[in-house]
Design an enzyme around this catalytic site. Structure first.
Site, PDB file in Angstrom:
ATOM      1  N   GLY A  14       1.236  -1.638   0.009  1.00  0.00           N
ATOM      2  CA  GLY A  14       0.203   0.202   0.103  1.00  0.00           C
ATOM      3  C   GLY A  14       0.834   1.629   0.252  1.00  0.00           C
ATOM      4  O   GLY A  14       2.058   1.183  -0.139  1.00  0.00           O
ATOM      5  N   SER A  15       0.712   2.573   0.641  1.00  0.00           N
ATOM      6  CA  SER A  15       1.275   3.810   0.465  1.00  0.00           C
ATOM      7  C   SER A  15       2.255   3.527   1.754  1.00  0.00           C
ATOM      8  O   SER A  15       2.016   2.858   2.554  1.00  0.00           O
ATOM      9  CB  SER A  15      -0.227   4.755   0.818  1.00  0.00           C
ATOM     10  N   CYS A  63       1.929   0.742  -8.694  1.00  0.00           N
ATOM     11  CA  CYS A  63       3.288   1.434  -8.049  1.00  0.00           C
ATOM     12  C   CYS A  63       4.356   1.858  -8.897  1.00  0.00           C
ATOM     13  O   CYS A  63       5.477   2.502  -8.825  1.00  0.00           O
ATOM     14  CB  CYS A  63       3.637   0.112  -6.067  1.00  0.00           C
ATOM     15  N   GLU A 116       5.208  -4.017   0.950  1.00  0.00           N
ATOM     16  CA  GLU A 116       5.985  -3.227  -0.921  1.00  0.00           C
ATOM     17  C   GLU A 116       5.065  -2.333  -0.507  1.00  0.00           C
ATOM     18  O   GLU A 116       3.456  -1.990  -0.918  1.00  0.00           O
ATOM     19  CB  GLU A 116       5.045  -4.532  -1.385  1.00  0.00           C
ATOM     20  N   LEU A 117       5.979  -0.569  -1.278  1.00  0.00           N
ATOM     21  CA  LEU A 117       5.458   0.443  -0.683  1.00  0.00           C
ATOM     22  C   LEU A 117       5.068   1.936  -2.028  1.00  0.00           C
ATOM     23  O   LEU A 117       5.213   0.885  -3.089  1.00  0.00           O
ATOM     24  CB  LEU A 117       5.710   1.437   0.769  1.00  0.00           C
TER      25      LEU A 117
END
Length: 494
Positions: free
Chosen positions: A246-247, A302, A268-269
């Site tokens: 996510g963010s 992303c 995992e951003l």
């Protein structure tokens, strides 16, 4: 909470298309309809949203306790058994591609073409995870290389970390969940999966898929809900590792909460992905690849191509070429098989992305194609975006590609590294020297030569640096992250 009454069946693919009744959450492999019911809007359905049951703190605690009780059974499974479960799960999803793809369209708004691709990637990921199960093996440790180790034999083994909490993002609801669930099964860990509250439906099929494939029912729960569910998972004493996609802002909060209890995290951003195009690049290839890489999944990725850092001598020409490629892509009803670019997930996201485009134009950027028209956002290519623009720092997460000129390679590297992020990057050049110089200079988890930041093979190590994350995904990497290396020593006979 669970009683001896016959529970409702686990939702299968066909249930995702009927629209009848609320869809359940899953606790220990059992469908649960008790709880608050929340309507979730659809960005693609003309009939509105769907209802789903949300978990509360008590449900999370029960699911975690149930998962903890399944740890021994999961750990006792042989590598062969785990690999077989993964392959059967892959076959299950493959046999239901169309139902799952339509469900993804209704949830996310991406095109049917992209949604089919997501399910196909899920199948490949599960198959790769099955192959990776046998890759994680121990090693001899040469303890007799130091004086204190004389007369001893040592080796390592890998054991499951324990209960895994998997928290997935909305943009690839099924694929992100599959990466985490596949890693947990491959490592022998019970898994508690929380889908995004925006996209809770398609992921529910994973419960039936893995249970019917032989995974212990107690070792899988799917806990729909909002931030309160994520918080409860981070703080539950049975959870040993939290895997989140996510963010970056939410990832920092996840890391803080998990860190209070010394839990391991894999994050995992976000990103603001750069692709550098040198003066000697194949411009046709670069333009075509950047157009596709910036608009796939409506830019809701992303690693979507956001900044194209192009040598000044070719920047104008490249921007025009990318613009022509983007303008030729079909937009429209995401359920139409001919549509290439679908919808963003919500009107609020459209307004946010449009605001970033307007801000870039206000700071001098030229709209090559697309832009904001009557409050509506079209797939957009911008030229001459300058540093004050928010687009140079923030993640767009929409179909917007900005072309920025550079004069020398040092400047290109500086521009690529000028954001807090570092997930994936791309480079186009005909020179191996330039390729290696940029690959070494750019701060990111991966660099793709003669391809864009948006390339991802699901079996490769995947993860970023700086604000883009901690740890690695990809089946082999996820299995390692979800395992603990143990050293065993023997004192040998004199």
């Amino acid at each position: 909470m669970l009683d001896d009454a016959t529970p409702p069946p686990l939702p299968g693919p066909s249930a995702l298309r009927t629209g009848a009744g609320p869809l359940p959450l899953v606790v220990g492999g059992r469908a649960v309809l008790d709880g608050s019911v929340v309507e979730v809007a659809s960005p693609a359905s003309p009939t509105g949203g769907r209802d789903v049951v949300h978990a509360d703190a008590a449900v999370v605690a029960e699911a975690a306790s149930t998962a903890d009780g399944a740890r021994a059974a999961c750990a006792a499974m042989s590598r062969r058994e785990r690999a077989q479960i993964l392959r059967r799960t892959a076959a299950y999803l493959e046999s239901h591609i169309e139902d799952l793809a339509v469900s993804l369209v209704l949830e996310v708004g991406k095109s049917l073409r992209d949604s089919r691709g997501e399910v196909q990637r899920c199948v490949a990921t599960l198959e790769a995870a099955a192959d990776a199960v046998a890759e994680l093996g121990g090693r001899e440790v040469p303890v007799d290389a130091v004086p204190v180790g004389a007369g001893r034999l040592a080796f390592t083994t890998w054991e499951p970390v324990g209960v895994v909490a998997a928290i997935a993002g909305f943009n690839f609801p099924l694929l992100l969940a599959v990466h985490k669930v596949a890693g947990a099964i491959g490592a022998g860990c019970p898994v508690l999966l929380k889908p995004s509250e925006r996209t809770p439906f398609t992921t529910l099929v994973l419960a039936e898929a893995v249970v019917t494939s032989g995974w212990p029912p107690a070792a899988i729960s799917i806990l729909n809900g909002g931030p309160d569910v994520a918080t409860a998972l981070c703080e539950d004493p049975h959870v040993r590792l939290v895997s989140f996609t996510g963010s970056s802002a939410i990832g920092a909060k996840i890391a803080e909460r998990a860190g209070r209890h010394l839990k391991r995290v894999v994050l995992e951003l976000g990103s603001n992905a750069a692709t550098i195009v040198a003066h000697d690049a194949d411009l046709s290839l670069a333009a075509r690849s950047c157009a596709t890489g910036g608009t796939a999944s409506t830019g809701q990725s992303c690693i979507s191509v956001q900044r194209v850092i192009a040598h000044r001598s070719i920047a104008d020409d490249l921007a025009r070429r990318i613009g022509e490629e983007v303008a030729a892509l079909t937009t429209g009803d995401p359920l139409d098989p001919d549509t290439v670019i679908g919808n963003l997930i919500s009107p609020a996201e459209v307004r946010r992305v449009a605001g970033l485009v307007d801000d870039a134009v206000a700071h001098g950027a030229e709209v090559v194609t697309g832009g904001v028209d009557g409050g509506k956002l079209r797939p957009t290519v911008l030229l001459g975006v300058t540093a004050p623009a928010r687009l140079c720092r923030e993640e767009v997460f929409g179909p917007v590609i900005a072309v920025l000129p550079y004069d020398d390679l040092d400047e290109a590297v500086d521009l690529a590294n000028s954001t807090p992020y570092g997930l994936m990057a791309g480079v186009f050049t005909a020179s191996i020297d330039t390729a290696l110089r940029l690959a070494r200079g750019v701060e990111s988890g991966g660099v793709h030569i003669n391809d864009t930041s948006n390339f991802r093979a699901d079996n490769m190590p995947y993860g970023g640096v700086k604000s883009s994350g901690i740890g690695k995904e990809g089946p082999a990497s996820a299995i390692r992250e979800m395992s603990v290396e143990k050293v065993i020593t023997f004192r040998l006979p004199a």
